[in-house]
Design an enzyme around this catalytic site. Structure first.
Site, PDB file in Angstrom:
ATOM      1  CE  LYS A   1      -1.627   2.970   2.859  1.00 53.33           C
ATOM      2  NZ  LYS A   1      -1.683   4.155   2.007  1.00 53.33           N
TER       3      LYS A   1
ATOM      4  CD  GLU B   1      -2.837   8.438   2.226  1.00 50.15           C
ATOM      5  OE1 GLU B   1      -2.011   7.507   2.157  1.00 50.15           O
ATOM      6  OE2 GLU B   1      -3.272   8.890   3.306  1.00 50.15           O
TER       7      GLU B   1
ATOM      8  N   GLY C   1       7.041   5.122   7.824  1.00 50.31           N
ATOM      9  CA  GLY C   1       6.255   6.351   7.899  1.00 50.31           C
ATOM     10  C   GLY C   1       6.505   7.049   9.217  1.00 50.31           C
ATOM     11  N   GLY C   2       5.538   7.840   9.646  1.00 51.04           N
ATOM     12  CA  GLY C   2       5.709   8.654  10.842  1.00 51.04           C
ATOM     13  C   GLY C   2       5.503   7.867  12.134  1.00 51.04           C
TER      14      GLY C   2
ATOM     15  N   GLY D   1       2.743   4.994  12.645  1.00 55.67           N
ATOM     16  CA  GLY D   1       3.484   3.727  12.727  1.00 55.67           C
ATOM     17  C   GLY D   1       3.200   2.978  14.016  1.00 55.67           C
TER      18      GLY D   1
ATOM     19  CD  GLU E   1      13.459   0.859   8.901  1.00 55.11           C
ATOM     20  OE1 GLU E   1      14.054   1.931   9.127  1.00 55.11           O
ATOM     21  OE2 GLU E   1      13.931  -0.252   9.206  1.00 55.11           O
TER      22      GLU E   1
ATOM     23  CB  CYS F   1      13.438   9.280   7.305  1.00 54.48           C
ATOM     24  SG  CYS F   1      14.402   8.245   6.207  1.00 54.48           S
TER      25      CYS F   1
ATOM     26  CD  GLU G   1      10.397  12.871  10.787  1.00 58.27           C
ATOM     27  OE1 GLU G   1       9.260  12.429  11.072  1.00 58.27           O
ATOM     28  OE2 GLU G   1      11.235  12.229  10.151  1.00 58.27           O
TER      29      GLU G   1
HETATM   30  P1  NAD Z   1       2.644   8.604   7.432  1.00 63.44           P
HETATM   31  O1  NAD Z   1       2.918   7.870   8.691  1.00 63.44           O
HETATM   32  O2  NAD Z   1       1.624   9.663   7.421  1.00 63.44           O
HETATM   33  O3  NAD Z   1       2.177   7.560   6.301  1.00 63.44           O
HETATM   34  C1  NAD Z   1       2.957   6.434   5.954  1.00 63.44           C
HETATM   35  C2  NAD Z   1       2.059   5.376   5.372  1.00 63.44           C
HETATM   36  O4  NAD Z   1       1.202   4.890   6.414  1.00 63.44           O
HETATM   37  C3  NAD Z   1       1.109   5.876   4.280  1.00 63.44           C
HETATM   38  O5  NAD Z   1       0.976   4.893   3.302  1.00 63.44           O
HETATM   39  C4  NAD Z   1      -0.199   6.095   5.037  1.00 63.44           C
HETATM   40  O6  NAD Z   1      -1.336   6.025   4.213  1.00 63.44           O
HETATM   41  C5  NAD Z   1      -0.151   4.938   6.029  1.00 63.44           C
HETATM   42  N1  NAD Z   1      -0.942   5.115   7.251  1.00 63.44           N
HETATM   43  C6  NAD Z   1      -1.282   6.268   7.874  1.00 63.44           C
HETATM   44  N2  NAD Z   1      -2.012   5.990   8.983  1.00 63.44           N
HETATM   45  C7  NAD Z   1      -2.101   4.651   9.070  1.00 63.44           C
HETATM   46  C8  NAD Z   1      -2.719   3.747   9.993  1.00 63.44           C
HETATM   47  N3  NAD Z   1      -3.399   4.181  11.066  1.00 63.44           N
HETATM   48  N4  NAD Z   1      -2.594   2.426   9.773  1.00 63.44           N
HETATM   49  C9  NAD Z   1      -1.906   1.958   8.718  1.00 63.44           C
HETATM   50  N5  NAD Z   1      -1.333   2.756   7.789  1.00 63.44           N
HETATM   51  C10 NAD Z   1      -1.422   4.094   7.966  1.00 63.44           C
HETATM   52  O7  NAD Z   1       4.050   9.092   6.912  1.00 63.44           O
HETATM   53  P2  NAD Z   1       4.334  10.020   5.662  1.00 63.44           P
HETATM   54  O8  NAD Z   1       3.910  11.401   6.030  1.00 63.44           O
HETATM   55  O9  NAD Z   1       3.802   9.386   4.421  1.00 63.44           O
HETATM   56  O10 NAD Z   1       5.933   9.936   5.562  1.00 63.44           O
HETATM   57  C11 NAD Z   1       6.772  10.719   6.316  1.00 63.44           C
HETATM   58  C12 NAD Z   1       7.302   9.943   7.500  1.00 63.44           C
HETATM   59  O11 NAD Z   1       7.965   8.763   7.056  1.00 63.44           O
HETATM   60  C13 NAD Z   1       8.354  10.734   8.267  1.00 63.44           C
HETATM   61  O12 NAD Z   1       8.126  10.604   9.644  1.00 63.44           O
HETATM   62  C14 NAD Z   1       9.660  10.041   7.873  1.00 63.44           C
HETATM   63  O13 NAD Z   1      10.695  10.179   8.813  1.00 63.44           O
HETATM   64  C15 NAD Z   1       9.213   8.629   7.714  1.00 63.44           C
HETATM   65  N6  NAD Z   1      10.181   7.884   6.905  1.00 63.44           N
HETATM   66  C16 NAD Z   1      11.044   7.029   7.535  1.00 63.44           C
HETATM   67  C17 NAD Z   1      12.006   6.345   6.792  1.00 63.44           C
HETATM   68  C18 NAD Z   1      12.982   5.411   7.454  1.00 63.44           C
HETATM   69  O14 NAD Z   1      13.727   4.756   6.753  1.00 63.44           O
HETATM   70  N7  NAD Z   1      13.032   5.316   8.771  1.00 63.44           N
HETATM   71  C19 NAD Z   1      12.064   6.537   5.406  1.00 63.44           C
HETATM   72  C20 NAD Z   1      11.172   7.417   4.799  1.00 63.44           C
HETATM   73  C21 NAD Z   1      10.232   8.092   5.559  1.00 63.44           C
END
Ligand code: NAD
Length: 491
Positions: A168, A171, A221-222, A226, A243, A282, A385
């Site tokens: 997934k 979006e 993700g965040g 996460g 991650e 990140c 962040e």
């Molecule tokens: P986000 O957490 O908003 O979204 C990440 C993914 O999770 C998306 O696909 C989103 O639709 C999904 N998601 C959101 N809520 C969810 C839930 N309740 N259950 C399941 N899935 C859900 O993050 P973002 O804004 O897309 O990306 C930025 C974040 O990603 C930053 O915090 C960044 O540090 C992190 N990131 C980390 C790494 C790493 O290697 N550690 C790499 C890239 C980005």
């Protein structure tokens, strides 16, 4: 087979450079997740000839074909990634090359480590081996900043190990992942092994985290989403990998700046650490921690150069930074700068959206690279962040203080130390509680080296041998070559 969302929903994917519609994609829901997981389960349990039992050499060959196809489509994918995320076309090309290397790395890694190991059971009459098996159906959830790269760091090892999956993408930026899944099919991956559902975190990501027929949940993700999703996955006793975010220190000692060349290099790399992809990285070096004796000269030069960064549409020649990915992200960055100024930070450059005359096209989510001086560890902008083009500056007077500042974060993803004194640089690197530490560099990573974080930056590692092991179960097979009664029970 591609199909529309069961409920018929669609979503407009926007170009962040001018907020126009780039593409309309299906907006999936829980029903679509259920269908995708069922397809992945069927493909996993398909018996002889199914993907989990396909010989390792054939699985590796498929990954290598995907690598070739990625290179064939390099320009097309780089363009899609640039338009979708706002990053420059050149960054898009670098991502495609990095992803190609990741597919090749996991093809080699699984080829070189597929046989398991014989264990000495202390008896010639016992044959004991530990073998690897795929985990099962994997749910892979990825963010918007490196869509192709983050998906590939999960998909390549998952396939190498013999799993089936449902991915997934964010979006906000699903397009390059759609392209990658098409390439997997073109490379000859059997039906049902790779599945993709586009749609929002809730319900699509959430349903994947909760789904009883998913064996492994891997999320990038965040921190907030996460941990919510991870908790749901743990409730079902799935294997999880998270991650998450980072708040990464870039520590500069005065001795690194003693020569003119050393000074220029450290400034240039601090600029790159903080502002590449408008800071939406990140591992961005968003906290500059610089020795007090050089800080004024260092920050003045940094601000001078940050002001000259050319903003614009990522596909345009000469543009160095694209827009932020969304209006929401832009507003978040504005709020962080406002809070920093209210808490006493000094604005050295940026601090606002650029003047309309200074950036084309109009209507995009642009923000000027911003340097904030006089920061301290209690400030929100230093602790959280921001995921935008904001660099905060803190100063130190001793090595001890530099280490304490660099480790004073709930995260622990990455950090760097700049010093001309090798012993000092290595000493400090050894004390930093971060998953990747660069000495006299910033940002490079290698597919053969683990990537991931200490603290709240996550659970588990991607890339390297550990990145493959995340997608494998270990099974101990103990074979008694001369079975006899144990006679533990007398009767
Ligand atoms: P986000 O957490 O908003 O979204 C990440 C993914 O999770 C998306 O696909 C989103 O639709 C999904 N998601 C959101 N809520 C969810 C839930 N309740 N259950 C399941 N899935 C859900 O993050 P973002 O804004 O897309 O990306 C930025 C974040 O990603 C930053 O915090 C960044 O540090 C992190 N990131 C980390 C790494 C790493 O290697 N550690 C790499 C890239 C980005």
């Amino acid at each position: 087979m591609w199909r529309a969302a069961a409920a018929g929903g669609t979503r407009e994917v926007l170009d962040p450079a001018d907020a126009s519609t780039l593409r309309v994609v299906s907006e999936g829901g829980a029903e679509d997740v259920d269908a995708a997981v069922a397809a992945a389960r069927r493909a996993f349990g398909g018996g002889a000839g199914a993907w989990p039992t396909t010989p390792v050499a054939e699985r590796a060959a498929l990954l290598r074909r995907v690598a070739e196809l990625l290179q064939r489509d390099r320009e097309e994918i780089a363009l899609v990634e640039s338009r979708d995320t706002g990053k420059t076309l050149e960054e898009g090309r670098v991502d495609v090359d990095d992803v190609t290397n990741a597919f090749r790395y996991f093809a080699d890694a699984v080829s070189n480590d597929s046989g398991g190991r014989v264990v000495d059971a202390g008896s010639a009459e016992v044959h004991s081996v530990v073998v690897h098996e795929p985990v099962g159906v994997c749910a892979l959830v990825t963010p918007w900043n490196y869509p192709l790269l983050q998906a590939s760091w999960k998909i390549a090892p998952a396939l190498a190990a013999g799993n089936t999956f449902v991915v997934k993408p964010s979006e906000i930026t699903p397009l390059s992942t759609v392209h990658l899944v098409r390439l997997l099919a073109e490379a000859g991956l059997p039906d049902g092994v790779a599945n993709l559902v586009t749609g929002a975190g809730v319900p699509v990501g959430q349903r994947l985290a909760e789904h009883p027929d998913v064996d492994l949940f891997s999320f990038t993700g965040g921190l907030a989403s996460g941990t919510t999703a991870g908790a749901a996955a743990v409730k079902g006793a799935k294997k999880i990998a998270l991650e998450l975010g980072g708040k990464n220190p870039n520590v500069v000692f005065a001795d690194a700046c003693a020569s003119a060349e050393g000074f220029d290099t450290a400034v240039d790399q601090a600029l790159n650490a903080a502002f590449i992809h408008s800071g939406q990285v990140c591992s961005a070096g968003a906290r500059l921690i610089v020795e007090a004796s050089v800080s004024e000269r260092f920050v003045a030069e940094l601000a001078r150069r940050a002001e000259r960064i050319r903003l614009g549409r990522g596909t345009e020649e000469g543009v160095e930074c694209g827009p932020l990915v969304s209006r929401q992200q832009l507003e978040k960055v504005e709020a962080y700068v406002a809070s920093a100024l209210a808490e006493g930070a000094r604005l050295r450059c940026g601090g606002s959206r650029p003047e309309p005359a200074d950036v084309r096209p109009a209507g995009g989510y642009f923000y000027a690279p911003t340097v904030l001086d006089g920061c301290h560890r209690e400030m929100k902008v230093v602790r959280e962040e921001t995921f935008g083009p904001i660099l905060t500056v803190e100063t130190f007077a001793s090595e001890e203080e530099a280490v304490a500042l660099a480790n004073d974060t709930e995260y622990g993803l990455a950090g760097a130390v700049w010093s001309a004194d090798t012993a000092r640089a290595r000493r400090v690197a050894a004390r930093l509680r971060h998953g990747t530490v660069w000495i006299n560099d910033y940002h490079p990573y290698l597919p053969q080296a683990e990537w991931g974080g200490f603290g709240k930056s996550g659970i588990g590692r991607e890339l390297g041998p550990t990145g493959l092991d995340e997608y494998r179960e270990s099974k101990h097979i103990y074979e008694n070559l001369r079975p006899e009664p144990v006679k533990w029970f007398a009767g």
